[in-house]
Scaffold this motif. Structure first.
Motif, PDB file in Angstrom:
ATOM      1  N   ALA A 240      -0.446  -1.938  17.814  1.00  0.00           N
ATOM      2  CA  ALA A 240      -1.815  -2.018  17.232  1.00  0.00           C
ATOM      3  C   ALA A 240      -1.495  -2.283  15.640  1.00  0.00           C
ATOM      4  O   ALA A 240      -2.663  -3.102  15.115  1.00  0.00           O
ATOM      5  CB  ALA A 240      -2.574  -0.794  17.542  1.00  0.00           C
ATOM      6  N   PHE A 241      -0.549  -1.764  14.993  1.00  0.00           N
ATOM      7  CA  PHE A 241      -0.489  -1.654  13.626  1.00  0.00           C
ATOM      8  C   PHE A 241       0.044  -3.147  13.196  1.00  0.00           C
ATOM      9  O   PHE A 241      -0.136  -3.700  12.253  1.00  0.00           O
ATOM     10  CB  PHE A 241       0.505  -0.716  13.016  1.00  0.00           C
ATOM     11  CG  PHE A 241      -0.181   0.801  13.443  1.00  0.00           C
ATOM     12  CD1 PHE A 241      -1.454   1.301  13.378  1.00  0.00           C
ATOM     13  CD2 PHE A 241       0.778   1.754  14.063  1.00  0.00           C
ATOM     14  CE1 PHE A 241      -1.858   2.333  13.792  1.00  0.00           C
ATOM     15  CE2 PHE A 241       0.181   2.961  14.505  1.00  0.00           C
ATOM     16  CZ  PHE A 241      -1.164   3.181  14.386  1.00  0.00           C
ATOM     17  N   PHE A 242       1.233  -3.412  14.041  1.00  0.00           N
ATOM     18  CA  PHE A 242       1.887  -4.596  13.721  1.00  0.00           C
ATOM     19  C   PHE A 242       0.853  -5.842  13.983  1.00  0.00           C
ATOM     20  O   PHE A 242       0.983  -6.680  13.054  1.00  0.00           O
ATOM     21  CB  PHE A 242       3.329  -4.544  14.661  1.00  0.00           C
ATOM     22  CG  PHE A 242       3.887  -5.944  14.776  1.00  0.00           C
ATOM     23  CD1 PHE A 242       4.771  -5.907  13.922  1.00  0.00           C
ATOM     24  CD2 PHE A 242       3.891  -7.007  15.434  1.00  0.00           C
ATOM     25  CE1 PHE A 242       5.864  -6.931  13.561  1.00  0.00           C
ATOM     26  CE2 PHE A 242       4.787  -8.076  15.415  1.00  0.00           C
ATOM     27  CZ  PHE A 242       5.664  -8.076  14.486  1.00  0.00           C
ATOM     28  N   GLY A 243       0.435  -5.897  15.145  1.00  0.00           N
ATOM     29  CA  GLY A 243      -0.468  -6.825  15.488  1.00  0.00           C
ATOM     30  C   GLY A 243      -1.745  -6.969  14.778  1.00  0.00           C
ATOM     31  O   GLY A 243      -2.368  -8.107  14.482  1.00  0.00           O
ATOM     32  N   GLY A 244      -2.139  -5.819  14.740  1.00  0.00           N
ATOM     33  CA  GLY A 244      -3.641  -5.671  13.898  1.00  0.00           C
ATOM     34  C   GLY A 244      -3.670  -6.093  12.507  1.00  0.00           C
ATOM     35  O   GLY A 244      -4.226  -6.973  11.988  1.00  0.00           O
TER      36      GLY A 244
ATOM     37  N   GLY B 133      -3.434  -6.989   4.930  1.00  0.00           N
ATOM     38  CA  GLY B 133      -3.020  -6.700   6.260  1.00  0.00           C
ATOM     39  C   GLY B 133      -2.319  -5.205   6.443  1.00  0.00           C
ATOM     40  O   GLY B 133      -2.644  -4.229   7.197  1.00  0.00           O
ATOM     41  N   THR B 134      -1.409  -4.909   5.375  1.00  0.00           N
ATOM     42  CA  THR B 134      -0.989  -3.589   5.290  1.00  0.00           C
ATOM     43  C   THR B 134      -1.801  -2.473   5.010  1.00  0.00           C
ATOM     44  O   THR B 134      -1.847  -1.396   5.595  1.00  0.00           O
ATOM     45  CB  THR B 134       0.205  -3.579   4.127  1.00  0.00           C
ATOM     46  OG1 THR B 134       1.074  -4.701   4.256  1.00  0.00           O
ATOM     47  CG2 THR B 134       0.843  -2.331   3.917  1.00  0.00           C
ATOM     48  N   LEU B 135      -2.702  -2.929   4.136  1.00  0.00           N
ATOM     49  CA  LEU B 135      -3.861  -1.786   3.797  1.00  0.00           C
ATOM     50  C   LEU B 135      -4.626  -1.582   5.249  1.00  0.00           C
ATOM     51  O   LEU B 135      -5.000  -0.271   5.428  1.00  0.00           O
ATOM     52  CB  LEU B 135      -4.692  -2.257   2.664  1.00  0.00           C
ATOM     53  CG  LEU B 135      -5.531  -1.513   1.939  1.00  0.00           C
ATOM     54  CD1 LEU B 135      -4.619  -0.583   1.086  1.00  0.00           C
ATOM     55  CD2 LEU B 135      -6.545  -2.188   1.208  1.00  0.00           C
ATOM     56  N   PHE B 136      -4.971  -2.614   5.978  1.00  0.00           N
ATOM     57  CA  PHE B 136      -5.719  -2.308   7.115  1.00  0.00           C
ATOM     58  C   PHE B 136      -4.792  -1.446   8.274  1.00  0.00           C
ATOM     59  O   PHE B 136      -5.214  -0.654   8.635  1.00  0.00           O
ATOM     60  CB  PHE B 136      -5.837  -3.719   7.815  1.00  0.00           C
ATOM     61  CG  PHE B 136      -6.482  -3.473   9.430  1.00  0.00           C
ATOM     62  CD1 PHE B 136      -7.882  -3.283   9.615  1.00  0.00           C
ATOM     63  CD2 PHE B 136      -5.541  -3.904  10.316  1.00  0.00           C
ATOM     64  CE1 PHE B 136      -8.376  -3.154  10.814  1.00  0.00           C
ATOM     65  CE2 PHE B 136      -5.851  -3.815  11.663  1.00  0.00           C
ATOM     66  CZ  PHE B 136      -7.094  -3.198  11.797  1.00  0.00           C
ATOM     67  N   ALA B 137      -3.608  -1.626   8.130  1.00  0.00           N
ATOM     68  CA  ALA B 137      -2.753  -0.834   9.228  1.00  0.00           C
ATOM     69  C   ALA B 137      -2.604   0.706   8.729  1.00  0.00           C
ATOM     70  O   ALA B 137      -2.583   1.497   9.511  1.00  0.00           O
ATOM     71  CB  ALA B 137      -1.342  -1.426   9.253  1.00  0.00           C
ATOM     72  N   MET B 138      -2.836   0.874   7.176  1.00  0.00           N
ATOM     73  CA  MET B 138      -2.527   2.049   6.919  1.00  0.00           C
ATOM     74  C   MET B 138      -4.040   2.840   7.268  1.00  0.00           C
ATOM     75  O   MET B 138      -3.753   3.853   7.796  1.00  0.00           O
ATOM     76  CB  MET B 138      -2.686   1.913   5.273  1.00  0.00           C
ATOM     77  CG  MET B 138      -2.546   3.385   4.722  1.00  0.00           C
ATOM     78  SD  MET B 138      -2.098   2.983   2.796  1.00  0.00           S
ATOM     79  CE  MET B 138      -3.466   3.777   2.101  1.00  0.00           C
ATOM     80  N   MET B 139      -5.088   2.141   7.146  1.00  0.00           N
ATOM     81  CA  MET B 139      -6.221   2.843   7.614  1.00  0.00           C
ATOM     82  C   MET B 139      -6.487   2.959   9.076  1.00  0.00           C
ATOM     83  O   MET B 139      -6.659   4.014   9.416  1.00  0.00           O
ATOM     84  CB  MET B 139      -7.611   1.946   7.131  1.00  0.00           C
ATOM     85  CG  MET B 139      -7.662   1.915   5.422  1.00  0.00           C
ATOM     86  SD  MET B 139      -9.034   1.376   5.077  1.00  0.00           S
ATOM     87  CE  MET B 139      -8.988  -0.599   5.618  1.00  0.00           C
ATOM     88  N   LEU B 140      -5.835   2.245   9.645  1.00  0.00           N
ATOM     89  CA  LEU B 140      -5.897   2.249  11.144  1.00  0.00           C
ATOM     90  C   LEU B 140      -4.908   3.571  11.674  1.00  0.00           C
ATOM     91  O   LEU B 140      -5.126   4.307  12.415  1.00  0.00           O
ATOM     92  CB  LEU B 140      -5.384   1.000  11.947  1.00  0.00           C
ATOM     93  CG  LEU B 140      -5.682   0.670  13.207  1.00  0.00           C
ATOM     94  CD1 LEU B 140      -7.305   0.729  13.579  1.00  0.00           C
ATOM     95  CD2 LEU B 140      -5.184  -0.526  13.768  1.00  0.00           C
ATOM     96  N   GLY B 141      -3.926   3.396  11.008  1.00  0.00           N
ATOM     97  CA  GLY B 141      -2.878   4.587  11.108  1.00  0.00           C
ATOM     98  C   GLY B 141      -3.536   5.992  10.861  1.00  0.00           C
ATOM     99  O   GLY B 141      -3.005   6.903  11.600  1.00  0.00           O
ATOM    100  N   ALA B 142      -4.175   6.058   9.761  1.00  0.00           N
ATOM    101  CA  ALA B 142      -4.804   7.320   9.380  1.00  0.00           C
ATOM    102  C   ALA B 142      -5.712   7.756  10.448  1.00  0.00           C
ATOM    103  O   ALA B 142      -5.771   8.962  10.843  1.00  0.00           O
ATOM    104  CB  ALA B 142      -5.403   7.222   8.037  1.00  0.00           C
ATOM    105  N   ILE B 143      -6.511   6.735  10.960  1.00  0.00           N
ATOM    106  CA  ILE B 143      -7.485   7.222  12.231  1.00  0.00           C
ATOM    107  C   ILE B 143      -6.524   7.401  13.277  1.00  0.00           C
ATOM    108  O   ILE B 143      -6.906   8.538  14.132  1.00  0.00           O
ATOM    109  CB  ILE B 143      -8.364   6.036  12.398  1.00  0.00           C
ATOM    110  CG1 ILE B 143      -9.264   5.774  10.865  1.00  0.00           C
ATOM    111  CG2 ILE B 143      -9.194   6.039  13.521  1.00  0.00           C
ATOM    112  CD1 ILE B 143      -9.992   4.405  11.065  1.00  0.00           C
TER     113      ILE B 143
END
Lengths: 253, 305
Positions: free
Chosen positions: B54-58, B81-91
């Motif tokens: 999800a983080f890689f592909g997202g 993209g990295t920032l998006f993965a960070m937010m997704l990771g936190a959630i």
């Protein structure tokens, strides 16, 4: 009036209808060694877990050093100076003996969330760590991987780690359990030594340890307090003798 | 021994475009970073996530979108993209870290499937086709990334930054507590450490760097596809990490190199690749459980003592 560092009132815990601990009042006096004894299943560990907030009481209140901690988190009470050990050896098995102590010491540095800093900043704790290891007789094992230590030494390491937090109240869960007679002697001496300037509450099965160590003994049976007082008094209590001493004499010769 | 690996990594990294073809080397570095990020969580916290795709592909989709539709340059694109993965990771992390073992893995998998579904259905993702034709652009307005060698060194730089962040995290006061939590969680708690917060930060860091890897991949190959967010991708990164040696610094790089090389070499056999990799995986798990690098480290240690 007594100066109680830890005070429990009407402490109860029910597990799915089974009452493990009911209506316990406990006063641990500041600067004393207080022992909690009782036969297997008496609820000693449950009381311990309640006091350290690893489980939540069904009823009752706990006051530690003037603060109500009945609803506090285990981490919070650890930060207030009430630190516990575990029945099973509480070490970090694959860290070195020195690192075990350093993990506890680094709490005071306030750097523990700093993932961008080198762990060289932790070297400032080495001196204190070595001093603690010396205190418990483990200085020569500083570089050993903790899992390789003999059982008695693991308990000593655990005490060193707990001491690293400079706790006001130390809770020891069966510190001599499963030890050889020689190790029991060493750990008993160690507990007496570290009790010099702090309070200790311990759960113990071994009456010999308790008789020479504890200022006050609380005897539990079936989740209730059976007797309380110094060893000389408690050991002569007929109810205690019936519930505990009889079996204990068999068990411990 | 780590010194040898560092030298090897830097020398091979710098020489790679002359040893093999650049696209292959770039792909390898992306997956190596992905595996290293994953290893931060599995090897140093002991959490097995089954949703890292999800983080890689997202991140790959987000980077592709901001570059194609909003005209971002490659570097701002990757950072977005990295920032998006960070937010997704936190959630994801906040939802999953309270569970352990198989439940943790299942929650991360379920959450990742939501991202897969979104990648399939959202209007900007291109559905089954994915995002195609993402321009590589010019880096900082100077370096033309359509030049394979230039692109390669950019990717190598991204990888090294990511790898150094992981190295620093592992060897930091924070990393020390992570190890303590992995070793004995109740004890770490009783010493006054807020275990959940440590895990959440580690999870978020791992997700962030997995995102960097995915975002960079989107720029290299100029597309983001459903393969990137598919659960097989989550599985592949587990495989790479275990093969190379979880909980070792360089293991995941070796693991990623092994898997990518095999996929590349055996590509002409079609789906037989999976059979071959599966077989190798079984043999590895049976023969050297610590992975390539883990076993090597053990041998060196046994010899020196």
């Amino acid at each position: 009036m007594t100066d109680a560092i830890l005070q429990a009132r009407g402490l109860s815990k029910t597990f799915a209808g089974f009452s493990a601990v009911s209506n316990i009042d406990l006063d641990v006096e500041r600067g004393s060694i207080h022992a909690l004894i009782g036969p297997n299943g008496a609820g000693k560990t449950t009381v311990f877990n309640l006091l350290t907030r690893f489980i939540t009481p069904s009823a009752g209140s706990i006051v530690y050093d003037g603060t109500d901690i009945t609803r506090a988190k285990p981490t919070d009470i650890a930060n207030r100076g009430m630190v516990r050990s575990f029945q099973i050896s509480a070490i970090f098995p694959h860290l070195s003996v020195l690192d075990n102590v350093r993990v506890a010491l680094q709490r005071h540095l306030g750097l523990s969330y700093h993932f961008w800093r080198s762990n060289k900043v932790l070297d400032s704790t080495n001196e204190r760590a070595m001093a603690l290891l010396k205190e418990v007789g483990l200085a020569e094992f500083a570089g050993t991987t903790a899992v390789e230590l003999a059982y008695g030494r693991k308990r000593a390491l655990e005490i060193a780690t707990t001491l690293a937090l400079d706790p006001k109240l130390m809770l020891l869960d069966e510190p001599t359990q499963g030890m050889s007679a020689e190790d029991v002697g060493k750990v008993t001496a160690l507990i007496r030594q570290v009790a010099a300037d702090r309070t200790i509450l311990m759960v113990e099965h071994n009456l010999k340890v308790v008789s020479t160590l504890a200022d006050k003994i609380t005897v539990l049976n079936r989740g209730e307090i059976l007797a309380e007082g110094p060893y000389a008094q408690v050991s002569k209590d007929p109810a205690v003798m019936e519930a505990y001493m009889g079996s204990a004499e068999v068990a411990h010769g | 021994m780590n010194k040898v690996f560092w030298v090897l990594l830097i020398v091979l990294g710098l020489a790679a475009p002359w040893l093999t073809y650049p696209v292959f080397a770039m792909k390898l570095l992306c997956f190596a970073l992905f595996a290293c990020a994953f290893n931060l969580l599995l090897g140093y916290v002991g959490l097995l996530s089954f949703g890292h795709a999800a983080f890689f592909g997202g991140a790959a989709y987000i980077t592709g979108h901001v570059i194609t539709a909003w005209g971002f340059g490659p570097l701002p694109g990757i950072l977005t993209g990295t920032l998006f993965a960070m937010m997704l990771g936190a959630i994801f992390g906040a939802l999953a870290i309270r569970r352990q073992g198989i439940y943790f893995a299942m929650i991360t998998l379920a959450l990742a499937q939501i991202i897969f579904f979104l990648a399939l259905k959202l209007p900007f993702t291109g559905g089954e086709n994915g995002l195609q034709g993402i321009p590589r652009g010019t880096l900082l307005g100077v370096f033309d990334l359509n030049e394979p060698i230039t692109m390669y060194y950019f990717v190598f730089a991204v990888f090294m930054v990511g790898f150094l962040i992981i190295y620093r995290t592992i060897h930091s006061p924070f990393g020390q507590i992570l190890t303590a939590i992995r070793e004995n969680e109740p004890r770490a708690r009783s010493l006054g450490y807020n275990v959940e917060r440590f895990k959440l930060i580690a999870f978020t860091l791992s997700a962030t760097l997995a995102g960097t890897a995915g975002a960079t991949k989107a720029v290299i190959f100029q597309f983001a596809s459903l393969t990137d967010v598919h659960w097989q991708m989550s599985g592949e990164v587990v495989l790479m990490t275990l093969l190379g040696g979880m909980g070792t610094l360089f293991g995941p790089i070796a693991g990623a190199a092994a898997v990518i090389t095999l996929q590349d070499e055996l590509a002409s056999f079609g789906s037989w690749v999976q059979v071959a990799i599966g077989g190798i995986f079984v043999v590895c798990v049976l023969l050297f459980r610590r992975g390539f690098v883990g076993e090597l480290a053990r041998l060196v240690k046994a010899k020196s003592s």
